[in-house]
Design a protein around this motif. Structure first.
Motif, PDB file in Angstrom:
ATOM      1  N   VAL A 114     -11.940 -38.666 -35.016  1.00 49.94           N
ATOM      2  CA  VAL A 114     -13.267 -38.292 -34.505  1.00 49.94           C
ATOM      3  C   VAL A 114     -13.356 -38.544 -33.002  1.00 49.94           C
ATOM      4  N   TYR A 115     -12.835 -39.701 -32.559  1.00 50.38           N
ATOM      5  CA  TYR A 115     -12.998 -40.051 -31.153  1.00 50.38           C
ATOM      6  C   TYR A 115     -11.859 -39.508 -30.280  1.00 50.38           C
ATOM      7  N   VAL A 136     -20.620 -35.008 -38.700  1.00 56.21           N
ATOM      8  CA  VAL A 136     -20.076 -36.156 -37.977  1.00 56.21           C
ATOM      9  C   VAL A 136     -20.993 -36.535 -36.814  1.00 56.21           C
ATOM     10  N   SER A 147     -24.140 -38.511 -37.597  1.00 53.51           N
ATOM     11  CA  SER A 147     -23.989 -39.865 -38.132  1.00 53.51           C
ATOM     12  C   SER A 147     -24.549 -40.863 -37.139  1.00 53.51           C
ATOM     13  N   TYR A 192     -22.140 -42.757 -34.807  1.00 48.88           N
ATOM     14  CA  TYR A 192     -21.301 -42.101 -33.797  1.00 48.88           C
ATOM     15  C   TYR A 192     -21.666 -42.612 -32.408  1.00 48.88           C
ATOM     16  N   GLY A 196     -18.314 -48.242 -32.569  1.00 48.39           N
ATOM     17  CA  GLY A 196     -18.242 -46.845 -32.986  1.00 48.39           C
ATOM     18  C   GLY A 196     -17.645 -46.634 -34.356  1.00 48.39           C
ATOM     19  N   VAL A 218     -19.313 -44.798 -37.536  1.00 50.45           N
ATOM     20  CA  VAL A 218     -19.465 -43.356 -37.738  1.00 50.45           C
ATOM     21  C   VAL A 218     -19.116 -42.968 -39.173  1.00 50.45           C
TER      22      VAL A 218
END
Lengths: 331, 488
Positions: free
Chosen positions: B109-110, B126, B129, B132, B319, B322
């Protein structure tokens, strides 16, 4: 490594532990003393309130200065900063927030005593159950100290606790001596004069010093010798000189103690040179007063040096290369 | 105690210890045999003793809602929950598989966002969320692991299957109580440890330390701290306990600051000393007022910079929440297939995602039978439990789902398994769940068992200790040598 905030808590933890035990012993001995004295004397239940300088708070809660009110106030009252409940709760809170530095059995000992203390508060008006309560508090404190003494490394955590303990002890001993000196001044009543030796003996017991006095002084119990023992003796761990010497000794182990030690060294020197027997009883009180003022100054200096230092980390850079462990203090 | 046990009847419910009336499961025979051998007086005495031990050990939790903050004695039920070792081995493997996939998802995701590009999960799911954090984009924490400490909630349905109900990835709590429950049992029922092999849990603090130390492979002996919001936090007991047991420095935000060289320092009596790893027990929102909530008094300004520059490791990584989201949960089996190329060995609870039109149609049709959950709430807030709700309440949720389908999922109403539990001196079935803890750093460690929470009210499914829930010790026993169910 020792966090400033944690050093502060351990110092106070040790003070509260000492305060709780001493207060319980003092109340217990005082009760026993009063049983030996006839009624309507200068010494009564209210004398305890005077020892703790708690007259003002007491008067807010109570009109009558009798046994029940004084005992409620000294044992159970959370508004009274010197009550057993206040001191023991202070002890418990400080242990709770320092669990990562203390042997885990200490926490259990604290809780055991606390549970019993809480459960016995409802019956404290009965003299009989009050004695059991006080004995439980004293032996509880002794068990807690036993765990700490036999399981803690002699590191800075221990140093701060020793300083706290002896600071509190000095304060309590000087207050008790101050009150005794006032009671046994030349102005005391004829009636009380007949009980002098009982009062001096009570003083020794209140400070847990009777047996050692008899063993080491080789003298009958009389005022000036008792005073000398409790102020000047070098090997009795509850005398003022002993406590002051230990405060200084443990301060010397801490990082950068010089500024703070100017006070502790001066005090110690003064006590070592002093012949307490040369001070007339009438002047003992003011002598103790000035000691208490010095202790307050010392207490504030300790806080400024280690607990709340002026420390601007945002300007700080470490000189040692990262990855190298910072050196541990060696003894 | 024989009589009480022979009267015990779980009925139609799945019982962890007893298959049916007077049919004891193989793995719990020795336990129940032992308890039956105690006289009612002796048993009562042990129960009272366990309550006393908990008070003496100072095992507490804080409840806010009472008059002020009150420390309450930890609620504990003396009868353990027993799980067979062979079943647990499968569960443990499933939990490891799951946390690996979850961590790969967060890393994705990151960074590359492969799964988003490949359509494994819709991008907006995503991005909506609550966990996040834009400030984490481009980061790769040590070993690529974000959720270093995870507490996954498992429930067993009446079909006997253990399902994952949710993954707590932010600051999961409860592990101290798992450790303390075992200490209590060892003190109160010491004889039983001779009778059967129970997997020890006490290695957890050492495993925690190892995991945290592994987050700074560049340092031989990193300084590791646990950051707590302070004594008024409901989990403070656990923070202090873990620091004590694992040998971590227990810190509050005010003890820390970032230096001119960008490292994190704590205020000691010898001046500033560097901190290398922080096990933080405060939420992302409060960790750095420069980046997140400006009004936070708990955090350390500049700590996110230090983290991004690799000057301090933070567990769990900022983070990582998330993936702690009810909608994203529904996609975890797909993550396992996508990132690991494996079939999930622990099932999710079947979940309908209302943003999918087919799912929504099914949900609206069966609303009164289902449990409906919003994406970002925890602790059971904002939920609909269809079978236990009024028609008005059901209609209210119908409206909510239609207005904002993206925010809702639905699941069948589970019938949680039960365990014999002491209720007013009797032994009765009560519902429970299980929270194992999974540590991920260089390696992965799963606690044998975990924290079993039990709903103490008859029929209730609410296991939260703040709402009258209790807890049990959880035993993983080697069942290779034990037989199947045997009559009493």
């Amino acid at each position: 490594m020792m966090l400033s905030r944690v050093a502060d808590r351990l110092y106070w933890m040790a003070r509260y532990l000492e305060r709780t035990e001493n207060t319980a012993r003092l109340i217990n001995v005082h009760s026993s003393l009063l049983m030996d004295l006839p009624e309507s004397m200068e010494i009564d239940w209210y004398t305890l309130i005077k020892i703790f300088n708690a007259e003002e708070t007491f008067s807010k809660h109570h009109k009558v200065m009798d046994e029940i009110n004084v005992m409620q106030f000294m044992i159970a009252d959370r508004d009274n900063m010197s009550s057993i409940m206040t001191s023991f709760s202070g002890l418990r809170e400080n242990v709770r927030t320092s669990l990562d530095l203390l042997p885990d059995e200490a926490w259990e000992q604290v809780n055991q005593t606390y549970i019993k203390l809480q459960a016995s508060l409802s019956t404290l008006n009965s003299r009989h159950s009050r004695q059991a309560l006080l004995r439980n508090v004293m032996s509880g404190c002794q068990r807690i100290r036993g765990v700490l003494d036999s399981h803690m490394s002699r590191d800075h955590a221990y140093d701060f606790m020793q300083i706290g303990k002896h600071m509190e002890r000095t304060d309590m001993t000087s207050r008790t001596l101050e009150m005794t000196a006032l009671l046994l001044s030349d102005a005391r009543s004829e009636a009380l004069r007949r009980y002098d030796s009982i009062v001096w003996s009570g003083l020794l017991s209140a400070l847990g010093a009777r047996q050692m006095y008899l063993r080491h002084k080789n003298s009958r119990i009389e005022g000036s010798e008792v005073m000398d023992f409790l102020v000047c003796d070098r090997i009795f761990p509850r005398s003022l000189t002993y406590s002051l010497a230990h405060i200084d000794q443990y301060l010397a182990r801490l990082p950068e103690p010089e500024a703070v030690r100017t006070i502790s060294m001066r005090l110690l020197e003064q006590f070592e040179e002093q012949d307490i027997r040369a001070i007339p009883v009438n002047e003992i009180a003011s002598f103790m007063d000035s000691l208490q003022a010095e202790l307050t100054t010392l207490h504030n200096k300790i806080g400024k040096q280690w607990f709340y230092p002026d420390l601007d980390i945002s300007q700080y850079r470490q000189e040692k290369p990262v990855g190298q462990k910072q050196s541990q203090v060696q003894y | 105690m024989k009589e009480q046990w022979s009267q015990y009847d779980p009925g139609q419910l799945y019982d962890e210890l007893i298959a049916a009336r007077q049919q004891i499961r193989g793995h719990s025979q020795k336990l129940i045999g032992y308890l039956q051998g105690l006289s009612p007086d002796e048993f009562h005495h042990r129960v009272t003793e366990s309550e006393m031990v908990i008070r003496e050990m100072g095992i507490t939790f804080t409840v806010y809602s009472d008059a002020g903050n009150i420390d309450r004695a930890w609620p504990f039920d003396l009868i353990p929950r027993v799980i067979a070792g062979t079943e647990w081995a499968r569960t443990e493997a499933g939990l490891k598989q799951r946390i690996r996939a979850l961590n790969m998802f967060i890393q994705d995701v990151y960074n590359e966002q492969r799964a988003l590009k490949d359509g494994v999960i819709p991008r907006d799911v995503v991005m909506q969320s609550k966990g996040y954090r834009e400030a984490c984009v481009g980061m790769t924490p040590p070993h690529g692991v974000w959720a270093n400490i995870c507490g996954s909630d498992l429930v067993r349905h009446s079909d006997g299957v253990m399902y994952v109900l949710e993954d707590n990835l932010r600051v999961p709590s409860g592990v101290a109580y798992m450790l303390e429950n075992r200490r209590v049992i060892k003190r109160v029922l010491p004889e039983i440890f001779n009778l059967l092999p129970i997997s020890p849990v006490s290695v957890y603090p050492a495993q925690l330390y190892e995991m945290l130390a592994s987050l700074r492979p560049d340092l031989e002996q990193p300084t590791i701290a646990l950051l707590t919001p302070g004594i008024y936090n409901s989990a403070y007991f656990e923070h202090a306990y873990l620091a004590q047991q694992a040998g971590l420095v227990l810190l509050e935000g005010a003890d820390l600051a970032v230096g001119a060289d960008g490292y994190v320092y704590m205020k000691t009596i010898q001046g500033p000393e560097r901190v290398d790893v922080i096990y933080r027990r405060i939420d992302d929102d409060f960790i750095d007022p420069e980046v997140f909530r400006k009004d936070s008094m708990l955090g350390i300004p500049g700590i996110m910079r230090a983290w991004r520059e690799g000057k301090v490791a933070i567990a769990n990584a900022p983070g990582c929440g998330v993936a702690d989201d009810k909608v994203i949960y529904a996609y975890v089996p797909d993550f396992i297939r996508y990132y690991l190329g494996e079939e999930p060995s622990l099932p999710n609870v079947p979940t309908w995602v209302c943003r999918k039109p087919d799912d929504m149609a099914y949900v609206l049709e069966h609303l009164a039978e289902l449990v409906v959950k919003p994406a970002n709430e925890s602790g059971g807030y904002g939920m609909l439990v269809g079978p236990h709700s009024s028609a008005d309440k059901v209609e209210e949720f119908r409206q909510l789902i239609q207005e904002n389908p993206n925010n809702y999922i639905a699941q069948p109403t589970l019938s949680l398994s039960v365990n014999p539990t002491i209720c007013d001196g009797n032994i009765e079935p009560r519902h429970l769940d299980l929270r194992p803890f999974i540590l991920s750093g260089k390696d992965i460690y799963v606690t044998p068992g975990g924290l079993t929470r039990v709903a103490m009210r008859k029929g209730s499914l609410v296991v939260n200790s703040s709402q009258g829930g209790g807890s049990k010790d959880t035993w993983i026993v080697d069942d290779n040598t034990l037989n199947g169910g045997v009559a009493v």
